[in-house]
Structures are given as structure tokens and as C-alpha cells.
Design a protein around this motif. Structure first.
Motif, mmCIF file in Angstrom:
data_model
loop_
_atom_site.group_PDB
_atom_site.id
_atom_site.type_symbol
_atom_site.label_atom_id
_atom_site.label_comp_id
_atom_site.label_asym_id
_atom_site.label_seq_id
_atom_site.Cartn_x
_atom_site.Cartn_y
_atom_site.Cartn_z
ATOM 1 N N UNK A 150 -17.590 3.374 -9.047
ATOM 2 C CA UNK A 150 -18.115 4.594 -8.422
ATOM 3 C C UNK A 150 -17.035 5.336 -7.647
ATOM 4 N N UNK A 151 -16.093 4.573 -7.094
ATOM 5 C CA UNK A 151 -15.033 5.210 -6.305
ATOM 6 C C UNK A 151 -14.004 5.897 -7.195
ATOM 7 N N UNK A 168 0.837 -1.208 0.000
ATOM 8 C CA UNK A 168 0.000 0.000 0.000
ATOM 9 C C UNK A 168 0.870 1.256 0.000
ATOM 10 N N UNK A 169 1.818 1.319 0.953
ATOM 11 C CA UNK A 169 2.688 2.499 1.025
ATOM 12 C C UNK A 169 3.544 2.629 -0.223
ATOM 13 N N UNK A 170 4.020 1.497 -0.747
ATOM 14 C CA UNK A 170 4.895 1.542 -1.917
ATOM 15 C C UNK A 170 4.151 2.124 -3.122
ATOM 16 N N UNK A 174 -7.430 2.846 -3.411
ATOM 17 C CA UNK A 174 -7.094 4.197 -2.956
ATOM 18 C C UNK A 174 -5.769 4.675 -3.537
ATOM 19 N N UNK A 199 3.494 5.966 -2.385
ATOM 20 C CA UNK A 199 4.659 6.827 -2.513
ATOM 21 C C UNK A 199 5.314 6.732 -3.879
ATOM 22 N N UNK A 200 4.902 5.734 -4.675
ATOM 23 C CA UNK A 200 5.495 5.613 -6.001
ATOM 24 C C UNK A 200 6.774 4.802 -6.040
ATOM 25 N N UNK A 209 -11.082 -4.577 -0.202
ATOM 26 C CA UNK A 209 -10.902 -4.837 1.226
ATOM 27 C C UNK A 209 -9.527 -4.393 1.717
ATOM 28 N N UNK A 210 -8.520 -4.518 0.875
ATOM 29 C CA UNK A 210 -7.191 -4.066 1.295
ATOM 30 C C UNK A 210 -6.897 -2.681 0.747
ATOM 31 N N UNK A 211 -7.914 -2.045 0.169
ATOM 32 C CA UNK A 211 -7.873 -0.624 -0.176
ATOM 33 C C UNK A 211 -6.848 -0.281 -1.234
#
Ligand code: NA
Ligand code: NA
Lengths: 443, 344, 180
Positions: B281-282, B193-195, B218, B198-199, B213-215
Motif C-alpha cells: 500500500x505504501x 538509510x542516508x546512503x 521510504x 542519496x544514491x 520498522x527501519x523505514x
């Protein structure tokens, strides 16, 4: 609760009090509890092993190594001289520098240990020369260590979001203000508390008296510290710029420290390199057994449903929103005294969620409350991973750290926890402003 | 599942079960965990209360390898596992790329006792002391990117992609990205997620449930529903324990497995549809490639070479002289044709 | 007899040096592997996705060995508050207390060793090869767990022997001073 578990918990206290090394305390009380319950011991080895099988632990080891190298390579000296030239006149100023350092380092990793692992070897011996008591500095750094949970990125937040199904971006931001509040509070308390923990020291350098001389000293100190300052700068820019992951940042910190120490300051020789390796190893070996058997102890508590039954008895009985939130905080605080933070999240969040959704609490705010609380658990004895590691790294006995730490926990930590609990804006305003009210929801 | 709970309560015939087992999963996976809870309840019912399985979700019994080792030792009797080839040497057969693509095909290929992938995977599990009971499908894998929509393999150019240590997937990505300057980087799942945010990496593979579920949505701009792989978690029990059970209890477990598998596939299929709407939709830009576009990717993947490298040596060892690789591929083709005919 | 003792001493220090050397090498290799992975991402572009996997294996290995090193350096954390109170200024009592603690540690570890042994047997029965580092058998690491714990036990026994002879010397000195 089973008889074996009760005996195990009793032995846990007895073991700690009689001064048995903590790793053997954890293992011993687990073993006795299991034998009394007539269950199988076989899982112990696998659980202890898997606790070491972790990339997060690898990052921690890098930061410990980097911190020890910086101390040996003369980098720490220059950083402190620079900080002293800046804030030497402020009461307790250098300890404030330590808190701010932790605040920045917290942005590197999602856990608490790497930050103290990097800062204690770096700061504690230096600050002692300036008259600050070793145990006081260590205590402040240990207390601040869980800022690593509150300034994103944060491993506990990721786990909370996974279990509670919330937006990671929103909950990342929700803990920022509580985190800053904690840091500010710590600095304030430090101003009052610090003089009590100062010792007369011959090594304290005189600060120049004239303005011109002060500027000159500051200039010289800055110039000398530039290469040293480059290390945290590279790490921070690298992580925020998306060049590398926090884990990789650890190894880069080590390599850059080596380059600065060998080629720029030329103080890192084979001899002090070897010393840094040795110190690192002893600490890591301690962490291996502590973490391995600490995990075994925690796992037993979970397998036997100790935490679950506590949650049911403590929260189930109340109806008022404020009381339920209060009891929830009490529950996590008590769990935090015996279990490590991440297991608490995994056990407590699913137990708490159904109760809390009924009383209409914003789930982003709930995340902030729980993560702040779990973070406090890192600093609350008897099971406090930051005290274990901090005491080892600084060479200060465990029990000497507890008293000063409790002052910070009671005077700042708990109030901030309750502010977060009862003022939704503290946690919800920033995420609403950044990721929008649709994701955060009403508060 | 509350419905399942009442079944258990009414079925309390025998006071004390003969077998009391633990079922462990390291993951927090809502839909799958509901199916597993149902499975445990059904075992109790179908065995007339002789077997009682307690379900420990969300890593309560430890990490994936920890639960796996405990299953081998028999201290945790059952669990759901990803058969990574480091722990299950024949495990790559569970998720070779560009084979199973839909829930209909999965039901035919993975189902006990005759599904071709069930048979080979049961053998693979036997080798490490496990008995495969059923499989739970998250569904198709796609590719997420933050640089541009991925329509042809050339759109991979210059991107940094996160991969895991699944060698089959790595080989497949290497082949599809050949000549585009795509680079692959192993990054721990927990840091993904962070990787992405942050790119550190631009791309990853993902699934509908993980996106939501693990987003991952986003931190991703584009997602191509390429369906270049199929996720199947294996529900497995200790082999020795299985072999020691009387046939009627074995039947009871397999009956429960069948029901749980059906429920699970249905639930995941429904959830995936909901997730697709949610993601659209998101604001995630989802691209559904055409059959022709998918064929280009598939061609590039050069799967026969990967089968030859990764599967044939293991299959030759366990099915000597039977040319098993070809047999599996033929059977999977037959299933594909059958499903296509039934659907059309 | 003296000869045998010096051989034992020599062997012990050999084991200790070897352990430290293995750990330092492991620490440095782990660091470099992760560092090279970053270099690789931006500059080298060699086929090296296995770096991070191998780094983790190296890491686990040296961490386990480090547990043994920390044991003979007596670096494990304990809460000494109570102990210091009751043994202060009483060398014999302090010696007894030290023997008590080390014997207790040994007893606890002795319960775990058979379990770790079983863990090792299972690991040998089912070898687990790395996926990207395919020559690496992860069962080696699980065997290392047992071996490292056995070394921890060995070091604890050495410490126990030292503490017991300290205690005996203490008692002798005391009885001698009483006679005088
Ligand atoms: Na952080
Ligand atoms: Na605590």
C-alpha cells in the motif's frame, strides 16, 4: 535512588569543581557509586572500549584532522580574507560567517562534533587576529554545533524514528525550520553581543574606502580563495550528490586539503604537516578517555534507572497537554545536563511516548521538539560534549566558555525550543508539504 | 506484554529469588522484544520464582559486542545476539544462504534439542562461553533496489550494493552477481538509510521488519522477496552459569525457551504478513519470484563452494572425520522435503 | 646513579616518540584506507571490501595509544576556575594542589586497571577474528586498551614524580628564604 548513586552524583560536581581532569571525574564517580552499591566493576572496561569502536567517531577524527590541516596550509587565511572582503563592514560579520559555515557543514554529518571539530581550528585563530575574542568565537561555534542535529542528515533523528516508529524523511524535514530559526537568532544576538567581546588588534586590515577598490579587493580575495572554497564544495556536492557517505567525506576533506595545501598554495611543508598531526593527536587522545569514561558514567545512570525514575516523577503527575509538554522539555533539559544526547533519546522516548500519544501531539512534531531539546543538551553545562571539545580545540578554559554560551542558550535556544513545542506549523508544515499529509498526520 | 506481567504477579510464591539475572539486547525490535519479555517472565514462573530475569531492551546495557562480552564474563547473564563470525567462529552456520526458507523449516532446523542447526550452533556458542537457548526469526531476506526490479541475476548489472561484514552473504552476492558488474560496498548499518536516499548505493539486502520498522521502504523503489537467506537471532546465556544450574532449573529455562520460541515465530509470521500489505500500500514495488526464477539465483550462488570455504574447516575441527558438512546439508534437504510433503 | 637516571630519561623519550609515531601512522593509514574505499567504488574496482573494516581497527588502535600521548602532554580537559582562585600567587599551595590532583587521577585509574586486565584476559581467551579482514585478531585491540591504560598510568606516575619534586624544591626554597 540508591545511596551510591547520590554520592556518585555529588562527587561528579565536586570533581568538576576541584579541577580534576573530566575523564577522571567521570570514571571516579562511577567507580565510587558502584563500590558503594557493592556491584561488579567488570563492565567498565568493555563499555569504555565500545565507545571508541565507532564509525561516527572516525568521521569526527577526520574532520578534526582536516580542520587542523587547513589552518596549517594557509587555507584558513584565504577563506577568512574572502569572508572579510564580503562582510567585513557588518558588525560581528565574521562570526556570522562562522555560524553560516556551521550551518552548511551541519548538512554533512548527523552529529554535532564534526562541525566544531572542523571549524574551530580553522576559524578561531584567524578571527582572533581580527580582534574577536577567542572565547567568544569558540562559544558561538559551540552553541551552533547542534545545528548538525537539525539540518539533515541527523543521527538523533534516525534514532528517534527507530524508537518512535516515525517516517525518517518527515522528521528530517521537521527540524529544518527550527534549525534555521536558531541560526538566524544566533546571528541577531551576535550583532548585539559581539562588540563587547572585541579587542583592539593591530592586525585588522583596512578595508578599501572606494567602491572600485572594494570590488578589486573582493575580486582578488575570491581568486585567492577559489581552491580553498573547492574543499567544502567537493564535500557538499559529494554528499548531496550521493557520491560518498558523510564518514567518507571526512577522509576526502583531508586528502583534498593536502592536495590544495601542497600543490596549489604550496604552504604545507613537512613541518606544519607534522604540527597539524600533533595537534590532532592530542585532541583525539583527550576524546578517547573523555568519551570512554563519559559513556561509562552515562551507562551507570541508565543501568540504575536514574533517568527512568525522574521521568516518572516529573511527567506522570500532569494532565494538561501544555503542562505535560512543558515538563517533558524540562525533563530532557535536566537530563541533557548530565547525559549525552543519544542515550537520552533511547531512554526518554519510550518513557514519554505513551503519555504523549494520549494528549494528541503529532509524533513528527514530537520528534522535532525532542531533537531540538537533545541538541541543546550538547551545549548545557556541566556535561556538555561541545564545551569539552571546544575548550580543548580552542585552548580556552571550560569555565570561560560557559558564560557567553549560556546567553545564546537562554536568549535563543530556549525560546526556539518552546516555539517548536507550541507552534506545530514550525515543524509540521515543511514535511507535510514535501512528503504529504498522509505520512505526517494531523497537527 | 501485559498478559505476561499478571502471570508474574500471581506467581509470587517465594519472596526472594535465588538467582537475579540481567537480559540485554542492543536493538529496538518490537515483536522480538515482546517475546523476550515473555521468556523472562516464563522463567520466573517455571522456576517457581527461583530465577528472576530483568529485561533491558533498546541498548540500555550497551552495544552488541559490549553485551556479548559481558555475557562471556557473566556480568550480563543472558542476551540476544547475531553470531557474527568475528565473535562466534562457527557463527556462519546460523545463516548460510539458500538453506532454511520458511517458518516451518526453521522450526525443525533451529529448535532445541534435536534441530540440526541448533546442535551445531550450540557447539559454536560453547566455543565462546555461551549456551544457546532458542532462536528468534525475523524471516527471509530479500533484495531491494532503486534501479530496476530484480527478476534474474542479470538485473544486478552495474549496481552498487551495500553489504555488511557477513562473509557468507558477501560470497553469495559475489557469486550471484558474477559477470554483471555488481559492486559490493561495506557501509555501516547506521548510514544505510542516508546512503540509499542519496544514491551512494543502489541496492541492499533487507527483511520485512527492517523495511517497515527501519523505514527502508521510504528510500527503496523495488524489492524482490527472494528469500535467499534466513534471519535467526540467538538467545544465549553464560555457559558456566548454565552448567552450574541444577537440572530442574535447566529444564525450567528450556521449557520457557520452547514457549517463547513458539510465540515468537507465530508473532513474526503474523507481523510479516501485515508488513507485506503495508508495504504494497505504501507504494513499494514488491516482486515475488517463481520457484523457477529462484532456482536460477540459487544455482548462481554456487553454495557448495561457499560451504566448503567457510564451514568445512570449522566443522572438521569440531566434528573430526564425520563429514559434517554433508550431514547438515542432507538433514536440511530432508527437512525441506518433509515440509513440502506436509504442505502439499 | 646519574647514569641510571639518564638511561631512564632516554627510555621515556623513546617510549613517547614511539607512541607519537604509531599514532601518526595510524591516523594517516586510517584516512587513506577510507579514501581508497571511495576511489575503489568508482574507479579501481579491486576486491577490497575489507578497507573500511581495517580502517576501523586501525582507528581504534591509534585512538587508544593517543590517550597515552595526551596524558604526558597533559592535554586532558579540566575546569580550572576554582583551582586558579585558590592557588593564585601561592606557588607552594599550587604545587600541593597539583600533586593532589595527579595522585587522585592515579587512584581512580588504579581501580580501573584490574578491570581492564580482566577484559584483556577474556579477549585472549576468546580470540575474535575480523570477518572481512580474516587475519586480524580483534583481541589485539582489546589488549591494547589495557596496555594503553598502563602507559597512561606510567605517564601519570612520571608527572607525579615531577610535581612532587617541584613541591619539595618549593618547600626548601621557602624555608631557605625564611632563614635568611
Ligand atoms: Na546534519
Ligand atoms: Na549538556
Amino acid at each position: 535512588m540508591e545511596f551510591g548513586i547520590i554520592v556518585g552524583l555529588l562527587l561528579f560536581f565536586v570533581g568538576i569543581i576541584i579541577g580534576l581532569p573530566l575523564c577522571w571525574v567521570f570514571l571516579g564517580c562511577t567507580v565510587v557509586a558502584i563500590i558503594l552499591m557493592d556491584e561488579s566493576l567488570v563492565w567498565l572496561a568493555g563499555t569504555a572500549y565500545s565507545a571508541i569502536d565507532s564509525y561516527i567517531l572516525m568521521a569526527i577524527s577526520f574532520f578534526i584532522f582536516a580542520g587542523n590541516l587547513m589552518a596549517q596550509a594557509g587555507i584558513a587565511d584565504r577563506l577568512i580574507r574572502f569572508a572579510y572582503a564580503l562582510v567585513g563592514r557588518i558588525k560581528g560579520g565574521l562570526v556570522d560567517v562562522g555560524i553560516i559555515t556551521i550551518l552548511f557543514l551541519s548538512a554533512l554529518t548527523g552529529s554535532s562534533l564534526p562541525t566544531i571539530a572542523a571549524t574551530i581550528p580553522l576559524l578561531v585563530p584567524q578571527l582572533e587576529r581580527f580582534g574577536y575574542q577567542r572565547r567568544y568565537v569558540t562559544a558561538v561555534l559551540c552553541c551552533s554545533s547542534f545545528l548538525g542535529y537539525l539540518i539533515p542528515p541527523s543521527v538523533p533523528v534516525l534514532i528517534y524514528c527507530l524508537v518512535a516508529g516515525q517516517s525518517v524523511a518527515a522528521v528530517f524535514l521537521s527540524t529544518v525550520f527550527p534549525g534555521l530559526l536558531l541560526a538566524g537568532g544566533y546571528m541577531m544576538v551576535n550583532t548585539f553581543l559581539c562588540p563587547r567581546y572585541m579587542l583592539p588588534s593591530k592586525d585588522i586590515p583596512e578595508l578599501p574606502t572606494t567602491f572600485k577598490a572594494s570590488v578589486k579587493e573582493l575580486g582578488a580575495a575570491t581568486w585567492g580563495a577559489l581552491p580553498a572554497l573547492a574543499i567544502p564544495l567537493i564535500v557538499l556536492v559529494g554528499i548531496y550528490g550521493g557520491v560518498f557517505t558523510p564518514n567518507e567525506a571526512g577522509s576526502i576533506a583531508v586528502v583534498v586539503t593536502l592536495i590544495v595545501g601542497i600543490f596549489i598554495y604550496r604552504e604545507l611543508r613537512a613541518k606544519n604537516f607534522w604540527t597539524a598531526c600533533q595537534t590532532t593527536l592530542t585532541t583525539l587522545g583527550m576524546i578517547t578517555l573523555l568519551l570512554g569514561f563519559g559513556t561509562v558514567f552515562t551507562r551507570l545512570m541508565i543501568r540504575e534507572g536514574v533517568a527512568q525514575s525522574m521521568a516518572e516523577t516529573m511527567i506522570g503527575a500532569f494532565e494538561s497537554k501544555y503542562l505535560i509538554l512543558f515538563m517533558m522539555n524540562m525533563l530532557i533539559l535536566v537530563l541533557g545536563m548530565f547525559i549525552d544526547g543519544i542515550p537520552i533519546l533511547i531512554i526518554a522516548v519510550p518513557l514519554i511516548m505513551p503519555l504523549v500519544t494520549q494528549i494528541d501531539v503529532n509524533l513528527v512534531q514530537l520528534g522535532a521538539i525532542i531533537v531540538v531539546n537533545v541538541g541543546l543538551g550538547v551545549t548545557t553545562p556541566p556535561y556538555a560534549i561541545s564545551i569539552f571539545v571546544g575548550s580543548r580545540l580552542a585552548g580556552v578554559p571550560y569555565e570561560r566558555l560557559v558564560a557567553p554560551m549560556l546567553i545564546f542558550v537562554l536568549v535563543i535556544g530556549l525560546p526556539v525550543l518552546f516555539l517548536t513545542t507550541y507552534i506545530p506549523a514550525l515543524s509540521c508544515w515543511l514535511p507535510t508539504a514535501v512528503v504529504g499529509p498522509r505520512i505526517v498526520g494531523p497537527w | 506484554a501485559p498478559a505476561a506481567k499478571t502471570i508474574t504477579e500471581t506467581a509470587t510464591v517465594t519472596p526472594e529469588p535465588e538467582y537475579k539475572w540481567r537480559f540485554g539486547t542492543p536493538w529496538t525490535q518490537k515483536t522480538r522484544n515482546e517475546s523476550i519479555a515473555l521468556f523472562c517472565d516464563l522463567i520466573y514462573v517455571y522456576s517457581n520464582g527461583r530465577i528472576k530475569v530483568d529485561f533491558y531492551p533498546d541498548g540500555l546495557l550497551g552495544s552488541h559486542t559490549e553485551i556479548f562480552h559481558a555475557m562471556q564474563e557473566g556480568t550480563i547473564e543472558m542476551g540476544v545476539f547475531a553470531p557474527y563470525v568475528d565473535i562466534v567462529p562457527g557463527g556462519m552456520l546460523n545463516w548460510m544462504n539458500w538453506t532454511v526458507e520458511t517458518y516451518e523449516e526453521a522450526a525443525l532446523a533451529y529448535s532445541p534439542p534435536d534441530g540440526i542447526l541448533y546442535k551445531v550452533m550450540d557447539k559454536a556458542w560453547e566455543e565462546v562461553g555461551g549456551k544457546l537457548l532458542w532462536s528468534s526469526y525475523f524471516g527471509p531476506y530479500g533484495l531491494g533496489s532503486n534501479v530496476r526490479p530484480l527478476i534474474t541475476p542479470d538485473d544486478l548489472r552495474g549496481q552498487k550494493m551495500r553489504v555488511s561484514a557477513s562473509l557468507g552473504y558477501v560470497r553469495c552476492m559475489e557469486n550471484m552477481g558474477k559477470g554483471t558488474g555488481l559492486t559490493l560496498h561495506t557501509i555501516p548499518w547506521a548510514e544505510l538509510y542516508s546512503a540509499l536516499e542519496r544514491g551512494v548505493v543502489d541496492m541492499c539486502w533487507s527483511l520485512w521488519p527492517s523495511l517497515v520498522e527501519e523505514r527502508h521502504y521510504e528510500v527503496l523503489k523495488y524489492y524482490t522477496a527472494l528469500g535467499f537467506g534466513w534471519d535467526a537471532g540467538n538467545i544465549v546465556m553464560n555457559r558456566e552459569l548454565w552448567n552450574g544450574l541444577p537440572p530442574d532449573l535447566q529444564d525450567a529455562i528450556m521449557r520457557a525457551a520452547k514457549d517463547a520460541e513458539l510465540r515468537d515465530a507465530e508473532a513474526h509470521r503474523r507481523v510479516n504478513t501485515e508488513y507485506k500489505h503495508f508495504l504494497a500500500e505504501a507504494g513499494l514495488q514488491i516482486y515475488y519470484p517463481t520457484a523457477e526464477e529462484r532456482a536460477v539465483w540459487r544455482e548462481r550462488a554456487n553454495m557448495p563452494a561457499i560451504w566448503e570455504e567457510l564451514c568445512t574447516p570449522w566443522l572438521e575441527k569440531h566434528y573430526p572425520g564425520q563429514n559434517m558438512t554433508q550431514k547438515i546439508l542432507d538433514e536440511l534437504d530432508r527437512i525441506k522435503a518433509y515440509v513440502a510433503a506436509a504442505g502439499g | 646513579m646519574r647514569y641510571a637516571r639518564s638511561i631512564l630519561k632516554w627510555m621515556l623519550s623513546g617510549v613517547q616518540t614511539a607512541q607519537v609515531a604509531v599514532c601518526v601512522a595510524g591516523l594517516i593509514i586510517t584516512t587513506l584506507l577510507v579514501f581508497i574505499e571511495v576511489l575503489n567504488r568508482y574507479w579501481l574496482h579491486i576486491e577490497g571490501m575489507w578497507f573500511s573494516d581495517l580502517a576501523l581497527y586501525c582507528f581504534i588502535f591509534f585512538m587508544l595509544v593517543a590517550a597515552a600521548v595526551t596524558t604526558w602532554r597533559e592535554g586532558h580537559v579540566a575546569v580550572d576556575f576554582f583551582r586558579e582562585r585558590i592557588v593564585r600567587g601561592k606557588p607552594t599551595r599550587a604545587a600541593i594542589y597539583r600533586v593532589f590532583l595527579v595522585v587522585l587521577s592515579i587512584a581512580v585509574l588504579c581501580v580501573l586497571l584490574p578491570v581492564a586486565y580482566q577484559f584483556m584476559l577474556r579477549a585472549m581467551k576468546y580470540p575474535e577474528y575480523g570477518t572481512l579482514v580474516r587475519w586480524f585478531n580483534m583481541s589485539w585491540l582489546q589488549i591494547t586498551l589495557f596496555v594503553a591504560l598502563a602507559f597512561v598510568l606510567g605517564h601519570l606516575l612520571v608527572i607525579a614524580r615531577r610535581d612532587i619534586s617541584d613541591l619539595i624544591r618549593n618547600c626548601l626554597a621557602r624555608s631557605r628564604s625564611k632563614r635568611e
